[in-house]
Write a protein that holds these residues in place. Structure first.
Motif, short mmCIF file in Angstrom:
data_model
loop_
_atom_site.label_atom_id
_atom_site.label_comp_id
_atom_site.label_asym_id
_atom_site.label_seq_id
_atom_site.Cartn_x
_atom_site.Cartn_y
_atom_site.Cartn_z
N UNK A 1 0.80 -1.21 0.00
CA UNK A 1 0.00 0.00 0.00
C UNK A 1 0.84 1.27 0.00
N UNK A 2 2.18 1.14 0.14
CA UNK A 2 3.04 2.31 0.11
C UNK A 2 2.94 2.96 -1.27
N UNK A 3 2.72 4.25 -1.27
CA UNK A 3 2.61 4.96 -2.55
C UNK A 3 3.98 4.98 -3.22
N UNK A 4 4.03 4.45 -4.41
CA UNK A 4 5.30 4.34 -5.12
C UNK A 4 5.52 5.55 -6.02
N UNK A 5 6.76 6.04 -6.01
CA UNK A 5 7.14 7.13 -6.89
C UNK A 5 7.21 6.60 -8.32
N UNK A 6 6.61 7.33 -9.22
CA UNK A 6 6.59 6.91 -10.62
C UNK A 6 7.77 7.53 -11.37
N UNK A 7 8.62 6.65 -11.89
CA UNK A 7 9.84 7.08 -12.58
C UNK A 7 9.79 6.61 -14.03
N UNK A 8 10.12 7.49 -14.94
CA UNK A 8 10.22 7.15 -16.36
C UNK A 8 11.68 7.32 -16.79
N UNK A 9 12.21 6.31 -17.46
CA UNK A 9 13.56 6.37 -18.03
C UNK A 9 13.42 6.36 -19.55
N UNK A 10 14.11 7.28 -20.22
CA UNK A 10 14.07 7.36 -21.68
C UNK A 10 15.48 7.24 -22.22
N UNK A 11 15.68 6.32 -23.16
CA UNK A 11 16.98 6.19 -23.81
C UNK A 11 16.79 6.20 -25.32
N UNK A 12 17.73 6.79 -26.01
CA UNK A 12 17.68 6.81 -27.47
C UNK A 12 18.26 5.53 -28.07
N UNK A 13 18.81 4.70 -27.21
CA UNK A 13 19.48 3.48 -27.65
C UNK A 13 18.54 2.28 -27.48
N UNK A 14 18.93 1.17 -28.11
CA UNK A 14 18.20 -0.08 -27.92
C UNK A 14 18.73 -0.77 -26.66
N UNK A 15 18.04 -1.81 -26.23
CA UNK A 15 18.41 -2.49 -24.99
C UNK A 15 19.24 -3.74 -25.23
N UNK B 1 9.56 2.43 -5.97
CA UNK B 1 9.31 3.10 -7.25
C UNK B 1 8.62 2.15 -8.22
N UNK B 2 7.86 2.74 -9.12
CA UNK B 2 7.35 2.04 -10.30
C UNK B 2 8.02 2.69 -11.50
N UNK B 3 8.60 1.87 -12.38
CA UNK B 3 9.43 2.42 -13.46
C UNK B 3 8.89 1.98 -14.82
N UNK B 4 8.79 2.94 -15.72
CA UNK B 4 8.54 2.67 -17.14
C UNK B 4 9.78 3.07 -17.92
N UNK B 5 10.22 2.19 -18.80
CA UNK B 5 11.41 2.45 -19.61
C UNK B 5 11.03 2.52 -21.08
N UNK B 6 11.37 3.65 -21.70
CA UNK B 6 11.17 3.83 -23.14
C UNK B 6 12.53 3.75 -23.83
N UNK B 7 12.68 2.83 -24.77
CA UNK B 7 13.96 2.72 -25.47
C UNK B 7 13.79 3.04 -26.95
N UNK B 8 14.93 3.26 -27.60
CA UNK B 8 14.98 3.53 -29.04
C UNK B 8 14.14 4.76 -29.41
N UNK B 9 14.22 5.80 -28.56
CA UNK B 9 13.48 7.03 -28.80
C UNK B 9 14.37 8.00 -29.57
N UNK B 10 13.92 8.43 -30.72
CA UNK B 10 14.69 9.35 -31.56
C UNK B 10 14.61 10.75 -30.97
#
Length: 334
Positions: free
Chosen positions: A41-55, A77-86
């Motif tokens: 139930x602990x409120x998690x900090x929402x973190x987004x990571x963006x990379x222009x590279x592939x994984x 934390x709850x994390x969303x990762x976006x990769x290969x972003x131009x």
């Protein structure tokens, strides 16, 4: 009659003990469940990571993924990762940040200096989100750039190169133009091997192994026999080339010696996942994330040198370690 009473007494005591044991187990299980529910139930900090590279393996982007895993393990934390972003496409980077904001992101981390400018543009619109880049610049109150200084380790990478070159021709192969960022390597090379010929080339990509090999072929024709290859993703191509042709490589970011133990002199190590730990440590501190630039050091556990290779003699290793100690004592400057 007496024996019957004793049997009944023993049975009674056994039942009491069993009931007590079951109660204790119940209370412990209940406590664990309550703790689990509380942590859930602990409120998690929402973190987004963006990379222009592939994984992919050995890629710069793979270090963003490793950073994600590390902060998920140590922080709520709850994390969303976006990769290969131009990042050069304004529409794509804007849409990505808008998606992150719609998800409720508290913190957006750009995996590379190339995110500094687009983050500055978008930070004006999303004042409640803090924007962080690994390297780069930061000018707004909700923007931070985390960098690290590896120069002192490049001094001794250059010393290693000076001890093993036979042609006195030594090169740096950078992913992007930035010779001014290699001043420590160049200064140490001039100090330890004044007669050295220094070559500098940029691939204009972190992962274009084919282009890196083409440039390396040209450097070999000019007599280069030691190269400090700073591409990480294209480094395996250069190291395999060194193994087949016969020259020395100084690796970068991670310990890449296993690829060719007899041809990798050492590696200038950058623990990028640890940079993510520093970011989150600051985020959850009483002061929170600072605005502007943060310079991390070896005390933060983000930089260092890997062990030197087996091609060095005991005398050479002793000399390198003596020079490192002289530098630490302030008796050596370049």
């Amino acid at each position: 009659m007496m024996q019957t009473k004793q049997v009944r007494y023993i049975i009674f005591i056994s039942i009491v003990l069993a009931a007590t044991l079951l109660l204790v187990l119940f209370l412990r299980v209940y406590g664990v469940l309550q703790d689990t529910q509380a942590s859930t139930n602990v409120e998690r900090t929402k973190v987004v990571i963006i990379t222009s590279d592939v994984l992919g393996d050995q890629s710069w982007g793979s270090l963003a993924y490793k950073g994600q895993l590390k902060i998920e393990e140590h922080f709520p934390v709850s994390v969303n990762l976006y990769d290969d972003i131009n990042v050069k496409n304004d529409r794509i980077i804007t849409e990505t940040i808008v998606q992150a904001a719609d998800w409720g992101a508290d913190l957006i981390i750009g995996h590379g200096r190339e995110f500094s400018e687009p983050f500055e543009n978008m930070a004006l619109w999303y004042e409640d989100i803090h924007f962080v880049t690994v390297h780069g610049e930061a000018h707004l109150s909700n923007q931070t750039a985390y960098s690290f200084h590896q120069g002192e380790f490049e001094y001794f990478a250059a010393l290693a190169a000076s001890l093993k070159t036979k042609t006195n021709n030594i090169a740096i192969l950078d992913p992007f133009e930035g010779s001014e960022r290699n001043i420590e390597f160049i200064n140490a090379l001039e100090y330890y091997l004044p007669e050295a010929n220094f070559y500098y080339e940029a691939v204009n990509s972190r992962d274009d192994g084919e282009k890196a090999v083409e440039i390396m072929e040209d450097l070999l024709e000019q007599g280069v026999d030691v190269v400090y290859s700073r591409g990480n993703a294209y480094n395996p191509d250069i190291i395999h080339m060194a193994k087949n042709i016969g020259f020395y490589v100084i690796g970068y970011l991670e310990d890449q010696s296993y690829l060719a133990p007899n041809h990798v002199l050492t590696n200038v190590m950058n623990d990028i996942p640890q940079v993510y730990m520093s970011i989150m440590n600051d985020y959850f501190s009483d002061e929170g994330l600072p605005a502007g630039s943060v310079l991390l050091s070896d005390e933060d556990g983000v930089t260092g040198l890997s062990p030197f290779g087996a091609m060095f003699t005991e005398e050479e290793l002793e000399f390198i370690h003596e020079e490192i100690e002289r530098y630490k004592r302030g008796e050596l400057s370049f």
